[in-house]
Design a protein around this motif. Structure first.
Motif, PDB file in Angstrom:
ATOM      1  N   UNK A  51       0.831  -1.205   0.000  1.00 56.61           N
ATOM      2  CA  UNK A  51       0.000   0.000   0.000  1.00 56.61           C
ATOM      3  C   UNK A  51       0.865   1.254   0.000  1.00 56.61           C
ATOM      4  N   UNK A  52       1.968   1.209   0.778  1.00 55.03           N
ATOM      5  CA  UNK A  52       2.840   2.380   0.899  1.00 55.03           C
ATOM      6  C   UNK A  52       4.199   1.908   1.383  1.00 55.03           C
ATOM      7  N   UNK A  53       5.255   2.533   0.871  1.00 55.10           N
ATOM      8  CA  UNK A  53       6.584   2.285   1.401  1.00 55.10           C
ATOM      9  C   UNK A  53       7.379   3.582   1.333  1.00 55.10           C
ATOM     10  N   UNK A  54       7.690   4.109   2.515  1.00 54.02           N
ATOM     11  CA  UNK A  54       8.486   5.332   2.663  1.00 54.02           C
ATOM     12  C   UNK A  54       9.762   4.924   3.389  1.00 54.02           C
ATOM     13  N   UNK A  55      10.834   4.727   2.638  1.00 59.68           N
ATOM     14  CA  UNK A  55      12.091   4.246   3.221  1.00 59.68           C
ATOM     15  C   UNK A  55      12.895   5.421   3.753  1.00 59.68           C
ATOM     16  N   UNK A  56      12.559   5.789   4.992  1.00 52.65           N
ATOM     17  CA  UNK A  56      13.240   6.879   5.704  1.00 52.65           C
ATOM     18  C   UNK A  56      12.906   6.714   7.182  1.00 52.65           C
ATOM     19  N   UNK A  57      13.749   7.235   8.080  1.00 54.79           N
ATOM     20  CA  UNK A  57      13.379   7.175   9.495  1.00 54.79           C
ATOM     21  C   UNK A  57      12.015   7.840   9.712  1.00 54.79           C
ATOM     22  N   UNK A  58      11.116   7.135  10.376  1.00 56.26           N
ATOM     23  CA  UNK A  58       9.751   7.608  10.577  1.00 56.26           C
ATOM     24  C   UNK A  58       8.816   7.201   9.451  1.00 56.26           C
ATOM     25  N   UNK A  59       9.371   6.684   8.362  1.00 52.49           N
ATOM     26  CA  UNK A  59       8.567   6.244   7.224  1.00 52.49           C
ATOM     27  C   UNK A  59       7.904   4.909   7.504  1.00 52.49           C
ATOM     28  N   UNK A  60       6.882   4.599   6.698  1.00 52.51           N
ATOM     29  CA  UNK A  60       6.058   3.414   6.917  1.00 52.51           C
ATOM     30  C   UNK A  60       6.048   2.523   5.679  1.00 52.51           C
ATOM     31  N   UNK A  61       6.156   1.236   5.923  1.00 49.12           N
ATOM     32  CA  UNK A  61       5.878   0.204   4.920  1.00 49.12           C
ATOM     33  C   UNK A  61       4.557  -0.403   5.358  1.00 49.12           C
ATOM     34  N   UNK A  62       3.499  -0.172   4.585  1.00 51.99           N
ATOM     35  CA  UNK A  62       2.154  -0.647   4.915  1.00 51.99           C
ATOM     36  C   UNK A  62       1.735  -1.611   3.815  1.00 51.99           C
ATOM     37  N   UNK A  63       1.294  -2.796   4.206  1.00 53.20           N
ATOM     38  CA  UNK A  63       1.023  -3.834   3.213  1.00 53.20           C
ATOM     39  C   UNK A  63      -0.132  -4.729   3.657  1.00 53.20           C
ATOM     40  N   UNK A  64      -0.662  -5.472   2.691  1.00 55.21           N
ATOM     41  CA  UNK A  64      -1.658  -6.495   3.007  1.00 55.21           C
ATOM     42  C   UNK A  64      -1.219  -7.812   2.386  1.00 55.21           C
ATOM     43  N   UNK A  65      -1.699  -8.890   2.992  1.00 55.77           N
ATOM     44  CA  UNK A  65      -1.438 -10.234   2.503  1.00 55.77           C
ATOM     45  C   UNK A  65      -2.772 -10.973   2.457  1.00 55.77           C
ATOM     46  N   UNK A  66      -3.034 -11.604   1.310  1.00 54.54           N
ATOM     47  CA  UNK A  66      -4.277 -12.373   1.137  1.00 54.54           C
ATOM     48  C   UNK A  66      -3.922 -13.855   1.101  1.00 54.54           C
ATOM     49  N   UNK A  67      -4.563 -14.609   1.996  1.00 57.30           N
ATOM     50  CA  UNK A  67      -4.329 -16.054   2.046  1.00 57.30           C
ATOM     51  C   UNK A  67      -4.998 -16.725   0.852  1.00 57.30           C
ATOM     52  N   UNK A  68      -4.617 -17.971   0.551  1.00 54.35           N
ATOM     53  CA  UNK A  68      -5.290 -18.693  -0.536  1.00 54.35           C
ATOM     54  C   UNK A  68      -6.805 -18.824  -0.310  1.00 54.35           C
ATOM     55  N   UNK A  69      -7.240 -18.777   0.967  1.00 59.10           N
ATOM     56  CA  UNK A  69      -8.680 -18.871   1.285  1.00 59.10           C
ATOM     57  C   UNK A  69      -9.378 -17.514   1.212  1.00 59.10           C
ATOM     58  N   UNK A  70      -8.616 -16.451   0.964  1.00 56.47           N
ATOM     59  CA  UNK A  70      -9.207 -15.123   0.806  1.00 56.47           C
ATOM     60  C   UNK A  70      -9.143 -14.229   2.031  1.00 56.47           C
TER      61      UNK A  70
END
Length: 176
Positions: A51-70
């Motif tokens: 969703x977002x990746x800010x590679x810096x101190x204070x930055x955020x890597x925000x992500x989602x993962x979907x399982x095979x079952x949804x």
């Protein structure tokens, strides 16, 4: 690892070391760029979305993962220190779609945040990654849950790092 972590928390530390057949700069790159992370980060068989990746101190890597079952799970890293290509220091947590920290969907006593210290060392064209994870300000129950889950976490990360190794092989051998 951190002077703010108690001796008991330090005893709960998860330590994983993995060597891969790739130069450190490439390994660091695939651990910090969204187009690469989406190809290997997370459990086997899960679809990863950055969703977002800010590679810096204070930055955020925000992500989602979907399982095979949804089932969809959200997570985030908040970077504290970045020393390319040697070290990443960040907290990790489960989150909601907006990026707010939430309890893990599988345990009411899972620590809200884990402090992660990833270090990258190169020798003869191979990179050794050392990952340390320690709960941040856990309750006694959270600390016990984390300690009891260490072998499960090691197995899970072994699978994730196997995906990393496979992806690095594709990148390095595919270019020959």
């Amino acid at each position: 690892m951190n002077e703010n972590i108690s001796a008991e928390e330090n005893a709960a530390e998860l330590l994983i070391t993995r060597s891969v057949n790739a130069p450190r700069e490439l390994v660091f790159k695939v651990c910090t760029e969204p187009e690469h992370l989406s190809r290997w980060w997370g459990p086997k068989g899960f679809d990863m979305h950055v969703s977002k990746l800010e590679l810096r101190p204070g930055g955020v890597f925000h992500y989602s993962q979907r399982s095979p079952e949804g089932q969809v799970m959200w997570g985030k890293f908040v970077y504290r220190e970045i020393t390319a290509p040697e070290r990443l220091l960040f907290t990790s947590a489960f989150s909601d779609e907006e990026g707010n920290t939430v309890r893990a969907p599988f345990s009411a006593t899972w620590p809200l945040e884990i402090l992660n210290d990833w270090q990258f060392f190169e020798s003869d064209g191979k990179t050794t990654m050392t990952m340390r994870g320690t709960p941040v300000s856990p309750t006694d129950d959270e600390l016990a849950t984390f300690k009891n889950a260490k072998s499960m976490l090691q197995q899970g990360f072994a699978g994730t790092f196997q995906q990393l190794e496979n992806y690095l092989f594709e990148l390095t051998e595919g270019s020959r």
